[in-house]
Design a protein around this motif. Sequence first.
Motif, short mmCIF file in Angstrom:
data_model
loop_
_atom_site.label_atom_id
_atom_site.label_comp_id
_atom_site.label_asym_id
_atom_site.label_seq_id
_atom_site.Cartn_x
_atom_site.Cartn_y
_atom_site.Cartn_z
N LEU A 77 0.81 -1.22 0.00
CA LEU A 77 0.00 0.00 0.00
C LEU A 77 0.85 1.27 0.00
O LEU A 77 0.49 2.28 0.61
N ALA A 78 1.98 1.21 -0.70
CA ALA A 78 2.78 2.41 -0.93
C ALA A 78 2.19 3.07 -2.18
O ALA A 78 2.72 2.93 -3.29
N VAL A 79 1.08 3.76 -2.01
CA VAL A 79 0.23 4.17 -3.13
C VAL A 79 0.95 5.05 -4.15
O VAL A 79 0.96 4.73 -5.35
N PRO A 80 1.54 6.18 -3.78
CA PRO A 80 2.17 7.02 -4.80
C PRO A 80 3.27 6.28 -5.57
O PRO A 80 3.34 6.37 -6.80
N GLU A 81 4.13 5.57 -4.81
CA GLU A 81 5.22 4.84 -5.47
C GLU A 81 4.67 3.73 -6.36
O GLU A 81 5.17 3.48 -7.46
N ALA A 82 3.62 3.04 -5.89
CA ALA A 82 3.03 1.95 -6.67
C ALA A 82 2.43 2.49 -7.97
O ALA A 82 2.64 1.91 -9.05
N LEU A 83 1.69 3.59 -7.89
CA LEU A 83 1.08 4.15 -9.09
C LEU A 83 2.12 4.60 -10.10
O LEU A 83 1.97 4.40 -11.32
N ASN A 84 3.20 5.20 -9.61
CA ASN A 84 4.27 5.64 -10.50
C ASN A 84 4.94 4.45 -11.18
O ASN A 84 5.21 4.47 -12.39
N THR A 85 5.20 3.38 -10.42
CA THR A 85 5.84 2.19 -10.98
C THR A 85 4.90 1.48 -11.96
O THR A 85 5.34 0.99 -13.01
N ILE A 86 3.62 1.44 -11.61
CA ILE A 86 2.64 0.81 -12.51
C ILE A 86 2.60 1.52 -13.85
O ILE A 86 2.56 0.89 -14.91
N ARG A 87 2.61 2.85 -13.82
CA ARG A 87 2.58 3.60 -15.08
C ARG A 87 3.79 3.29 -15.94
O ARG A 87 3.69 3.11 -17.16
N LYS A 88 4.97 3.23 -15.32
CA LYS A 88 6.19 2.93 -16.08
C LYS A 88 6.12 1.52 -16.67
O LYS A 88 6.42 1.31 -17.85
N ALA A 89 5.74 0.55 -15.84
CA ALA A 89 5.70 -0.84 -16.29
C ALA A 89 4.65 -1.02 -17.40
O ALA A 89 4.89 -1.72 -18.39
N GLU A 90 3.51 -0.38 -17.23
CA GLU A 90 2.44 -0.51 -18.22
C GLU A 90 2.87 0.05 -19.57
O GLU A 90 2.62 -0.54 -20.62
N LYS A 91 3.54 1.18 -19.55
CA LYS A 91 4.01 1.80 -20.79
C LYS A 91 4.99 0.90 -21.52
O LYS A 91 4.89 0.69 -22.74
N ILE A 92 5.94 0.34 -20.78
CA ILE A 92 6.97 -0.50 -21.40
C ILE A 92 6.38 -1.82 -21.91
O ILE A 92 6.63 -2.23 -23.05
N LEU A 93 5.59 -2.48 -21.07
CA LEU A 93 5.04 -3.79 -21.45
C LEU A 93 4.00 -3.67 -22.56
O LEU A 93 3.82 -4.60 -23.35
N SER A 94 3.29 -2.54 -22.64
CA SER A 94 2.34 -2.34 -23.73
C SER A 94 3.07 -2.26 -25.07
O SER A 94 2.56 -2.74 -26.09
N VAL A 95 4.26 -1.67 -25.06
CA VAL A 95 5.05 -1.58 -26.28
C VAL A 95 5.51 -2.95 -26.73
O VAL A 95 5.40 -3.31 -27.91
N HIS A 96 5.99 -3.75 -25.81
CA HIS A 96 6.57 -5.05 -26.17
C HIS A 96 5.55 -6.17 -26.30
O HIS A 96 5.70 -7.04 -27.17
N CYS A 97 4.54 -6.18 -25.44
CA CYS A 97 3.60 -7.31 -25.39
C CYS A 97 2.20 -6.96 -25.84
O CYS A 97 1.38 -7.85 -26.05
N GLY A 98 1.91 -5.66 -25.96
CA GLY A 98 0.57 -5.24 -26.35
C GLY A 98 -0.32 -4.99 -25.15
O GLY A 98 -0.13 -5.59 -24.08
N PRO A 99 -1.31 -4.12 -25.29
CA PRO A 99 -2.18 -3.77 -24.17
C PRO A 99 -3.08 -4.91 -23.71
O PRO A 99 -3.65 -4.84 -22.63
#
Length: 804
Positions: A752-774
């Motif tokens: 429940l480290a909310v700000p850090e989690a949301l920031n990391t999720i955004r980064k991971a989602e952007k990268i994985l969407s490029v390589h694996c698709g949404p």
Amino acid sequence: MDLPVDKWKAYLLDKWTLLPKAVQDTVSTAETLSDIFLHSASLLQPEDEMFLKRLSSAYLVEKDPDAPLFYREEGNRKFQEKDYAGAAVLYSKGVSHSRPNTEGISLCYANRSAALFHLGQYEACLKDIVRAGMHGYPERLQPKMMLRKTECLVNLGRLQEAKQTITDLESSLAAKPTLVPSSHHILQKSLHHLKMKIQDKETLPETFPAALSRAFEDMALGEENRQISGASHSVSLHTDPLKGRHLVATKDILPGELLVKEDAFVSVLNPGEMPPLHHGLENKWDTRVTNGDLYCHRCLKHTLATVPCGGCSYARYCSQECMQEAWECYHSTECPLGALLLTLGVFCHVALRMTLLTRFEDVDGVVGVLCDETGNKDICLPGNKSLVRTFDYSDQGESEENCKKGETPVPGCSASGKYESNYNAVFSLLPHTEKHSAEHKFICAVSVSALCRQLRAASSQTQSGSFKSSRGRAVSPGLCADVTIWGLAMLRHMLQLQCNAQAITSVWHTGSKESIVTRSRQVRLATGVFPVVSLLNHSCSPNTSVSFAGTVATVRAAQPIRRGQEIVHCYGPHESRMGVAERRRKLSSQYFFDCSCPACHTETLRAAAEPKWEAFCCSRCRALMQGNDVLSCSNESCPESVSKDHLVSRLQDLQQQVCGAQKLLRNGKLEQAIQQLLGCREAAESFLSAEHTTVGEIEDGLGQAYAALGDWRKSAAHVQKSVRVVEARHGPSSIEIGHELFKLAQVLFNGLAVPEALNTIRKAEKILSVHCGPESDEVQELREMKSCLLDLPFIPSGRGFSIP
């Protein structure tokens, strides 16, 4: 795995060395595939076939009436341990070895349905219940099965069917009250509970979970490419004397844009670890899990509820439909040859299946059409200047007209100029005959010849009416009149595969039993041929990313690609995985070219140095060490020097300790694992660079261990260090860093480290969407985590944390 088993290769190599020099020269200097095949095939003797038959007999691929009981008992042990997935796999093994319409197969299906029920796979459970009934499930056990069916229907919201099943069960019990006398009271109690559950569900408004109402849309390629099937309009096909056929961007392309989406022309499941039977052992049945236990042998869909072939124990499918399709397209021929194909290797199997998919009679026509005026059947070989014509006979006139106009068709294209994912394109892939060693060509040719003889024998048996599958259907290989033509096509395909086969991969997520934070690793599921994807040339620093969903390959832009720039992907040797010398050596030995991509050119120009992920550091000042046999500190003011062999020995010892700690972690011995990993980290700091791969493995292990203990703060701190190591090696936008950020997001989410989690999720989602698709599983999970965090009204006191 790809090539024949070691014993057969060694046997043929011995045979090759004993051949007279004149015979070796005849094969070595043969200029055409037909000459290579005919000369090699003439050397296959009956004693060679007998040796191959003995090797093949070691693989258990037939039905075995004694196996179902063994696998059912092993599955029951897993079931009692609440390892329901493991139990389902063992029950599936029992199903595969069972003959149809026997009590053994019905009991395995019934037991598997129970495991699937506990896994929440209710639809699959219902199908197994039906299968158990179809194969003669004992009447005395029917009430228990009907209760399970009712529970599945209730959980799926199919209440009318559930009520009807209860009515049928009550009628059956009334007609035969002695059916279950010992458990009658328990049965009645269960029925009452289910009736109450149905009443409760009927009083609730009918809703549909968001996950069920949201269907993933198929990734569209946008405007259809009229030149290349399965490609977007952003790419075009070009030819070049040096590069050959290749793809070029027709416009500026953004990261994540889908460039190619292609279903494999052919694919064969990688059998994984399938050790042959060791005669004399008390237990001849293997309980280890392989790809063949978890994936459909046709569409590669993951499943715990496989449907077996009725004639062999090896081939398994995700559904009756896939099994039927496979049988009609190729498995009716492959079924009696399963052990031989496992012995001859995946490449030989792929070559066979390619010809089966195009039908043998078509192979004769294909080779006939693809001949030059001199009658040479080895077109597309280096040095052959003949034109490649179309397989579409209706367009033959147009093709000839184009030739009259002086237009040279691109190899693999139809008369209209379109490159499609068909046998025309497959056949046009280069076999590089002159670049393979004489020994390799001999092994391939003799192996194909041996397979041809077995197919001819099976065809003769079919024609005489003496050979049928256990399903009662005649096995009809449909061999063309000239088996030599077919053998020649198969040999061509075997030689093509070394440079043109594509490893079909999947990302597996694993972790210890106690941990809910997963580790990702890429595994090879199958070998496939993708004619369009094969147009992509190699780069050690590619601008695309290739991913797979079953047998479908998708190619996405991994970085911005300018108009006119070549579209490339990596054949395996990547700049982040190995140095330039090793990359070039691997590419030259397997793909027959010397890599001159920008990454190799840049590394060659700059001074040779160990990459940071393999570098040693100074024990005094932590600066990087440099040199060859004796390493010196790169800090000129530091006099430290040490033998490289000494540091390599220390690294090997450390890696063994890390492996031991990882084993402790897998076995749930968390505190011991942590203490050993902390000791490893202290040792690593004294001689390894901070970005060394082993340092990353240690930090990753500590992150896993603390996550399993629920200490999210410590887990996050260690995973962050692992992220830095991965980023230093693979780059900030690589798929590897995407997987590592996904892991960090899981830790931060659970803590429940909310700000850090949301920031990391955004980064991971952007990268994985490029390589694996949404639509990928990881991206969908990231979105669900983000949605949960955004919906939180507040963070419970003492639950959340912040990290630097």
